[in-house]
Design a protein around this motif. Structure first.
Motif, short mmCIF file in Angstrom:
data_model
loop_
_atom_site.label_atom_id
_atom_site.label_comp_id
_atom_site.label_asym_id
_atom_site.label_seq_id
_atom_site.Cartn_x
_atom_site.Cartn_y
_atom_site.Cartn_z
N TYR A 48 71.57 76.32 3.08
CA TYR A 48 70.14 76.20 2.82
C TYR A 48 69.94 75.93 1.33
N VAL A 49 68.76 75.43 0.96
CA VAL A 49 68.37 75.38 -0.45
C VAL A 49 67.15 76.26 -0.63
N ASP A 50 66.99 76.74 -1.83
CA ASP A 50 65.86 77.63 -2.11
C ASP A 50 64.56 76.86 -2.26
N LEU A 51 64.65 75.63 -2.76
CA LEU A 51 63.45 74.83 -2.99
C LEU A 51 63.78 73.36 -2.78
N TYR A 52 62.98 72.68 -1.97
CA TYR A 52 63.14 71.24 -1.73
C TYR A 52 61.84 70.57 -2.11
#
Length: 274
Positions: free
Chosen positions: A99-103
């Motif tokens: 996952y990424v924290d912010l896209y």
């Protein structure tokens, strides 16, 4: 380290490390350096072509993944609903993350008129738990308003060019009204003319700090998230050492009064490069 709470309850470091124009192999080295210094937020993008290097640094770092805040972005040529979903999968594969924290949507690119569908793809990824938070870059008020009117999830932040020559006062007011943080890219201004100004250097001397530290402090006290970039170890450290002093109201005003509404980067209304 200061943190901010985004409008969806996610916590994000207010000071992060940017890797624009850092080659892939070098990215691993400098991101590891930044993490060792104390940075916990790393900002990359597909178009920077260094997601793989950033991912390698995350893999090698002794700091647990959950303590890091990783941002990446969807590029103009990948806009559109299905394209964005595909681009995201490619980004996390390069990063080696689940996952990424912010896209973020990198530019509105209004000529293509795909940013609404692009953002709706981000909403799906957010609801699916693949992203902790979603937002945009380089959106003007008109683009943000359309997003608020047509989409469901309010962006947590708008990453824009911001420095004392471009204070973004009107845009910041609009974002504040809608609980959207502003994050500054090019916070020290490309070319660094601001750093050479007498007013900046005089404030720096008073606090026994560098001009860059003064400008970063100005951003922080303006409640702006900031992501300075350097590949020089001493400057990576210096840019982080900004939590042991404060600027007075007078000094803050002196820096804000330098505003010329002067961009070094592209105008969001005209930026359509693929």
């Amino acid at each position: 380290m200061n943190s901010v709470t985004l409008n969806n309850g996610v916590t994000m470091p207010q000071l992060g490390y940017g890797v624009w124009q850092v080659e892939n192999e070098l990215a691993t080295k400098v991101v590891l350096e930044a993490i060792e210094v104390g940075y916990r937020s790393i900002d990359t993008a597909m178009i920077y072509r260094n997601e793989k290097g950033v991912g390698e640094a995350i893999k090698q770092s002794p700091v647990p993944r959950e303590e890091l805040f990783i941002t990446t972005k969807v590029w103009n040529s990948d806009q559109g609903y299905e394209n964005t979903l595909r681009a995201f999968e490619e980004s996390i594969e390069r990063l080696g993350l689940e996952y990424v924290d912010l896209y973020l949507v990198h530019w509105p690119a209004p000529k293509f008129d795909k940013y609404i569908d692009t953002y709706k793809a981000l909403e799906k990824l957010y609801h699916d738990g693949r992203i902790k938070a979603i937002g945009v870059c380089n959106f003007e008020i008109e683009h943000l308003q359309r997003l608020l009117d047509e989409c469901e999830v309010v962006p947590v932040l708008n990453q824009v060019e911001c420095h004392p020559y471009l204070t973004q006062t009107e845009l910041k007011s609009f974002c504040a009204e809608h609980n959207i943080f502003v994050e500054a890219w090019s916070p020290l201004q490309q070319g660094g003319e601001v750093l050479q100004l007498d007013v900046v250097q005089n404030i720096a001397k008073k606090h026994h700090k560098s001009s860059a530290q003064v400008i970063i402090r100005w951003h922080l006290q303006n409640n702006t998230i900031v992501i300075p970039k350097s590949v020089t170890p001493s400057r990576i450290q210096e840019n982080f050492d900004v939590f042991d002093f404060s600027l007075s109201d007078e000094e803050m005003n002196l820096l804000s009064e330098l505003n010329r509404n002067e961009r070094k980067g592209s105008n969001p209304k005209d930026m359509h490069v693929c």
